[in-house]
Design a protein around this motif. Structure first.
Motif, PDB file in Angstrom:
ATOM      1  N   LYS A   1      -2.939 -19.683   5.071  1.00 61.23           N
ATOM      2  CA  LYS A   1      -2.024 -18.949   5.908  1.00 61.23           C
ATOM      3  C   LYS A   1      -1.588 -17.506   5.200  1.00 61.23           C
ATOM      4  CE  LYS A   1       0.257 -23.052   8.095  1.00 61.23           C
ATOM      5  NZ  LYS A   1       1.457 -23.636   8.282  1.00 61.23           N
ATOM      6  N   ALA A   2      -1.729 -17.685   3.906  1.00 60.87           N
ATOM      7  CA  ALA A   2      -1.539 -16.149   3.163  1.00 60.87           C
ATOM      8  C   ALA A   2      -2.522 -15.384   3.615  1.00 60.87           C
ATOM      9  CB  ALA A   2      -1.420 -16.544   1.729  1.00 60.87           C
ATOM     10  N   VAL A   3      -3.986 -15.616   3.560  1.00 63.25           N
ATOM     11  CA  VAL A   3      -4.939 -14.856   3.686  1.00 63.25           C
ATOM     12  C   VAL A   3      -4.883 -14.316   5.294  1.00 63.25           C
ATOM     13  CG1 VAL A   3      -7.524 -14.593   3.901  1.00 63.25           C
ATOM     14  CG2 VAL A   3      -6.365 -15.656   1.804  1.00 63.25           C
ATOM     15  N   GLU A   4      -4.460 -15.413   6.143  1.00 64.67           N
ATOM     16  CA  GLU A   4      -4.378 -15.043   7.766  1.00 64.67           C
ATOM     17  C   GLU A   4      -3.332 -13.637   7.889  1.00 64.67           C
ATOM     18  OE1 GLU A   4      -3.306 -18.435   9.566  1.00 64.67           O
ATOM     19  OE2 GLU A   4      -5.322 -19.290   9.491  1.00 64.67           O
ATOM     20  N   MET A   5      -2.432 -13.739   7.066  1.00 68.96           N
ATOM     21  CA  MET A   5      -1.233 -12.633   7.193  1.00 68.96           C
ATOM     22  C   MET A   5      -1.794 -11.255   6.258  1.00 68.96           C
ATOM     23  SD  MET A   5       2.058 -14.845   6.293  1.00 68.96           S
ATOM     24  CE  MET A   5       3.229 -13.598   6.569  1.00 68.96           C
ATOM     25  N   VAL A   6      -2.856 -11.315   5.607  1.00 69.05           N
ATOM     26  CA  VAL A   6      -3.196  -9.950   5.128  1.00 69.05           C
ATOM     27  C   VAL A   6      -3.684  -8.968   6.102  1.00 69.05           C
ATOM     28  CG1 VAL A   6      -5.005  -9.080   3.506  1.00 69.05           C
ATOM     29  CG2 VAL A   6      -3.894 -11.236   2.877  1.00 69.05           C
ATOM     30  N   ASP A   7      -3.271  -7.681   6.148  1.00 66.31           N
ATOM     31  CA  ASP A   7      -3.829  -6.635   6.822  1.00 66.31           C
ATOM     32  C   ASP A   7      -4.325  -5.482   6.020  1.00 66.31           C
ATOM     33  OD1 ASP A   7      -1.511  -5.293   6.288  1.00 66.31           O
ATOM     34  OD2 ASP A   7      -0.422  -6.234   8.121  1.00 66.31           O
ATOM     35  N   GLU A   8      -4.581  -4.188   6.658  1.00 68.20           N
ATOM     36  CA  GLU A   8      -5.077  -3.257   5.875  1.00 68.20           C
ATOM     37  C   GLU A   8      -3.877  -2.420   4.913  1.00 68.20           C
ATOM     38  OE1 GLU A   8      -6.464  -0.332   8.340  1.00 68.20           O
ATOM     39  OE2 GLU A   8      -4.594  -0.151   9.828  1.00 68.20           O
TER      40      GLU A   8
ATOM     41  N   ILE B   1      -0.949  -4.531  -0.162  1.00 68.64           N
ATOM     42  CA  ILE B   1      -1.028  -3.880  -1.363  1.00 68.64           C
ATOM     43  C   ILE B   1      -1.781  -5.185  -2.407  1.00 68.64           C
ATOM     44  CG2 ILE B   1       0.333  -2.052  -1.054  1.00 68.64           C
ATOM     45  CD1 ILE B   1       2.264  -3.456  -3.199  1.00 68.64           C
ATOM     46  N   CYS B   2      -1.208  -6.340  -2.143  1.00 67.28           N
ATOM     47  CA  CYS B   2      -1.836  -7.392  -2.829  1.00 67.28           C
ATOM     48  C   CYS B   2      -1.129  -8.820  -2.100  1.00 67.28           C
ATOM     49  CB  CYS B   2      -1.150  -7.441  -4.359  1.00 67.28           C
ATOM     50  SG  CYS B   2       0.465  -7.813  -4.562  1.00 67.28           S
TER      51      CYS B   2
ATOM     52  N   ASP C   1       2.514   4.848   4.613  1.00 65.28           N
ATOM     53  CA  ASP C   1       3.866   4.560   4.748  1.00 65.28           C
ATOM     54  C   ASP C   1       4.264   3.157   5.034  1.00 65.28           C
ATOM     55  OD1 ASP C   1       2.774   4.776   7.130  1.00 65.28           O
ATOM     56  OD2 ASP C   1       4.984   5.754   7.890  1.00 65.28           O
ATOM     57  N   LYS C   2       3.357   2.097   5.055  1.00 66.48           N
ATOM     58  CA  LYS C   2       4.037   0.917   5.356  1.00 66.48           C
ATOM     59  C   LYS C   2       3.383  -0.153   4.439  1.00 66.48           C
ATOM     60  CE  LYS C   2       5.372   1.926  10.155  1.00 66.48           C
ATOM     61  NZ  LYS C   2       5.146   1.622  11.624  1.00 66.48           N
ATOM     62  N   PRO C   3       3.485  -0.097   3.343  1.00 64.53           N
ATOM     63  CA  PRO C   3       2.713  -1.189   2.423  1.00 64.53           C
ATOM     64  C   PRO C   3       3.506  -2.542   2.477  1.00 64.53           C
ATOM     65  CG  PRO C   3       4.213   0.214   1.178  1.00 64.53           C
ATOM     66  CD  PRO C   3       4.116   0.910   2.370  1.00 64.53           C
ATOM     67  N   ASN C   4       2.671  -3.660   2.396  1.00 64.67           N
ATOM     68  CA  ASN C   4       3.215  -5.175   2.436  1.00 64.67           C
ATOM     69  C   ASN C   4       2.654  -5.623   1.304  1.00 64.67           C
ATOM     70  OD1 ASN C   4       1.219  -6.817   3.654  1.00 64.67           O
ATOM     71  ND2 ASN C   4       1.018  -5.375   5.107  1.00 64.67           N
ATOM     72  N   ILE C   5       3.630  -6.916   1.088  1.00 65.41           N
ATOM     73  CA  ILE C   5       2.945  -7.851   0.148  1.00 65.41           C
ATOM     74  C   ILE C   5       3.048  -9.088   0.780  1.00 65.41           C
ATOM     75  CG2 ILE C   5       3.604  -9.204  -2.063  1.00 65.41           C
ATOM     76  CD1 ILE C   5       4.393  -6.620  -3.430  1.00 65.41           C
ATOM     77  N   VAL C   6       2.128  -9.956   0.722  1.00 67.47           N
ATOM     78  CA  VAL C   6       1.940 -11.434   1.091  1.00 67.47           C
ATOM     79  C   VAL C   6       2.600 -12.448  -0.106  1.00 67.47           C
ATOM     80  CG1 VAL C   6       0.578 -13.006   2.195  1.00 67.47           C
ATOM     81  CG2 VAL C   6       0.331 -10.737   2.978  1.00 67.47           C
TER      82      VAL C   6
ATOM     83  N   SER D   1      10.837  -5.583  -2.972  1.00 67.12           N
ATOM     84  CA  SER D   1      10.671  -5.395  -1.772  1.00 67.12           C
ATOM     85  C   SER D   1      11.768  -4.279  -1.080  1.00 67.12           C
ATOM     86  CB  SER D   1      10.520  -6.518  -0.793  1.00 67.12           C
ATOM     87  OG  SER D   1      10.595  -6.090   0.685  1.00 67.12           O
ATOM     88  N   ARG D   2      12.893  -4.587  -1.485  1.00 66.59           N
ATOM     89  CA  ARG D   2      13.841  -3.738  -1.059  1.00 66.59           C
ATOM     90  C   ARG D   2      14.194  -2.319  -1.633  1.00 66.59           C
ATOM     91  NH1 ARG D   2      19.352  -7.044  -0.243  1.00 66.59           N
ATOM     92  NH2 ARG D   2      17.769  -8.316   0.798  1.00 66.59           N
ATOM     93  N   TYR D   3      14.036  -2.476  -2.849  1.00 65.05           N
ATOM     94  CA  TYR D   3      14.223  -1.410  -3.903  1.00 65.05           C
ATOM     95  C   TYR D   3      13.217  -0.310  -3.729  1.00 65.05           C
ATOM     96  CZ  TYR D   3      17.861  -4.071  -6.489  1.00 65.05           C
ATOM     97  OH  TYR D   3      18.999  -5.068  -6.970  1.00 65.05           O
TER      98      TYR D   3
END
Length: 511
Positions: free
Chosen positions: A198-205, A208-209, A157-162, A175-177
């Motif tokens: 820095k982008a790769v450092e922000m990636v977590d489980e 999504i991409c 329930d908590k996907p994110n994009i970097v 992101s909002r829609y």
């Protein structure tokens, strides 16, 4: 609800549309915001609309936009012939559908999509623009991530994009829609694209991409997708994740293959699973066409594809809208057929020559710092040198309007807000003569902005006069004013700065 309000105060009190020359056909002006009660002759309707549109800017002088503003008359004719075809009706218009499929395959091969043989079909779809294309790609990433998390019994329930903070506003909309957290890598002065480290450092489980930009809206720069792929591959091996990459090639997708064929940014990199590109930017088609291309069929979940049969026959569809015109698809195929690899390379090379001339001309003034890189999309982004660069940039942008040019000025995103940039997008129809004319007008506008006083000088002085008391009688008198000296000094000019707030932190008016 009307979202756009652009009318001037002189129009706000008027409830009718002035007919001017159309008054030869109609005597009563039609209402402005109410459906007219009666019909009017076609000549009058045309004249009314035509006259109002005269107040629009000139598209070819709109240097804010990446969107194509000129095509060959033969292509214009083809677009007019296809204007009444609803593209979604694939069973009724199978040839138009075939043209889309040809375009998808041409683009996929241009982006080095893997294939088993020359007859294999690529996976992709035509859209109304690159924004829709990236949203479709984002939905595919989200659904695939959710399916995997469900199968593992983990929360989904908590996907994110970097991304970088330099992404176009369509990413914020997605992101909002579609309820996906947008994790932005902040910029810094002198570095205006996403830092792969820095982008790769922000990636977590829950990522999504990671979205990389091939041709930043802000300065046209390419992000280092190859380095991002290498760093993300290492992190995936270390964590056991399989975080993919999406490339937003809206601006650069039809530039890099022709000017920088050795640059690895596309499906040659294993983690790049999808790419979006604008046909109506450097694909050389009028506004209204974009493309989403996937690496393989496995990257596009089947449950996102709808099958309909009420238009006649089974028709798969994966779009955010339904009905749309066929003209832009036809125009894209015309351009591919007409230009070929050679033609696109010549056009892009010509654009970069215009970029070179413009850069050199701006540098000769000694007033500007060039922000854009030499390797990127055909864009020249530049900033004033000195402390008053912000106000000077906005004043220059406004002054150039007097000569017909639309050159946007805008502040950089978070952590680089103190840098204010002007940007010129060089398109196919912006050749040497227009470059030289723009530079000439920039020279004139610079004098207006930096040398002329702002507004009318205000002079303040005091005159002291004493009448002869002997010549005053009752309510009347005679006042003698002898020769006098009047001393004055200029007050320091008062400059009023005006800022336009950009909602949501994105520069929305420069795309």
């Amino acid at each position: 609800m009307v979202l756009s309000v652009v009318q001037g105060c002189e129009e706000a009190s008027s409830s009718v549309v002035s007919s001017v020359f159309a008054s030869r056909y109609v005597q009563d002006p039609p209402p402005r915001y109410k459906l007219p009660e009666k019909s009017i002759p076609k000549e009058a309707a045309y004249q009314i609309v035509h006259d109002e549109l005269l107040l629009d800017g000139i598209p070819r002088l709109n240097l804010a936009s990446f969107v194509t503003t000129w095509m060959e008359p033969e292509c214009d004719k083809l677009m007019a012939e296809a204007i009444n075809k609803n593209f979604v009706d694939m069973d009724e218009y199978p040839v138009t559908t075939e043209l889309q499929n040809r375009c998808v395959n041409m683009i996929a091969r241009l982006f080095n999509a893997p294939s088993t043989d020359r007859t294999s079909q690529a996976v992709g779809v035509g859209t109304v623009g690159s924004s829709e294309a990236m949203m479709l790609a984002g939905l595919a990433f989200k659904k695939k991530w959710q399916n995997k998390r469900k199968s593992q019994g983990k929360p989904f329930d908590k996907p994110n994009i970097v991304t970088g903070a330099n992404v176009q506003v369509c990413w914020e909309k997605f992101s909002r829609y579609f309820e996906v957290e947008l994790k932005e890598v902040k910029l810094r002065e002198g570095y205006y694209v996403m830092d792969p480290q820095k982008a790769v450092e922000m990636v977590d489980e829950n990522t999504i991409c990671v979205a990389a930009i091939l041709g930043s809206t802000l300065n046209g720069e390419f992000e280092d997708v190859k380095l991002l792929n290498a760093l993300l591959t290492q992190k995936n091996k270390r964590t056991g994740w399989d975080t993919p990459i999406h490339v937003d090639a809206a601006s650069g997708g039809f530039v890099a293959p022709f000017l920088y064929p050795d640059l690895e940014w596309d499906f040659r990199l294993p983690l790049v699973k999808s790419i979006n590109v604008s046909g109506h930017k450097y694909g050389l088609v009028y506004a209204g066409v974009g493309w989403a291309i996937w690496r393989s069929k496995e990257e596009l979940p089947e449950e996102l594809i709808f099958h309909i049969n009420y238009l006649g026959g089974d028709e798969p569809t994966f779009t955010l809208n339904f009905s749309k015109g066929s003209s832009q698809i036809v125009a894209q195929y015309y351009q591919f057929l007409r230009m070929g690899f050679e033609g696109y390379k010549k056009v892009m090379s010509n654009c970069m020559e215009s970029v070179r001339l413009l850069r050199e001309g701006l540098e000769k003034t000694g007033r500007f710092q060039i922000i854009s890189k030499e390797k990127g999309v055909p864009v020249v982004a530049f900033a004033f040198k000195g402390n008053d660069s912000k106000n000077s940039a906005f004043r220059l942008s406004k002054a150039l309007r007097n000569y017909g040019w639309i050159v946007p000025a805008y502040s950089m995103p978070a952590n680089a807000e103190n840098v204010t940039v002007l940007r010129v997008v060089v398109r196919e129809d912006f050749g040497r003569q227009l470059v030289e004319k723009l530079l000439f007008h920039i020279g004139l506008a610079l004098k207006e902005v930096t040398e002329a006083p702002s507004g009318v000088p205000r002079i303040r002085f005091t005159v002291e006069m004493k009448p002869d008391a002997n010549e005053i009688s009752g309510d009347e008198g005679i006042l003698h004013i002898p020769a006098a000296k009047v001393h004055w000094k200029h007050d320091k000019p008062e400059t009023e700065g005006t800022q336009v707030p950009i909602m949501g932190g994105k520069t929305k008016g420069v795309c």
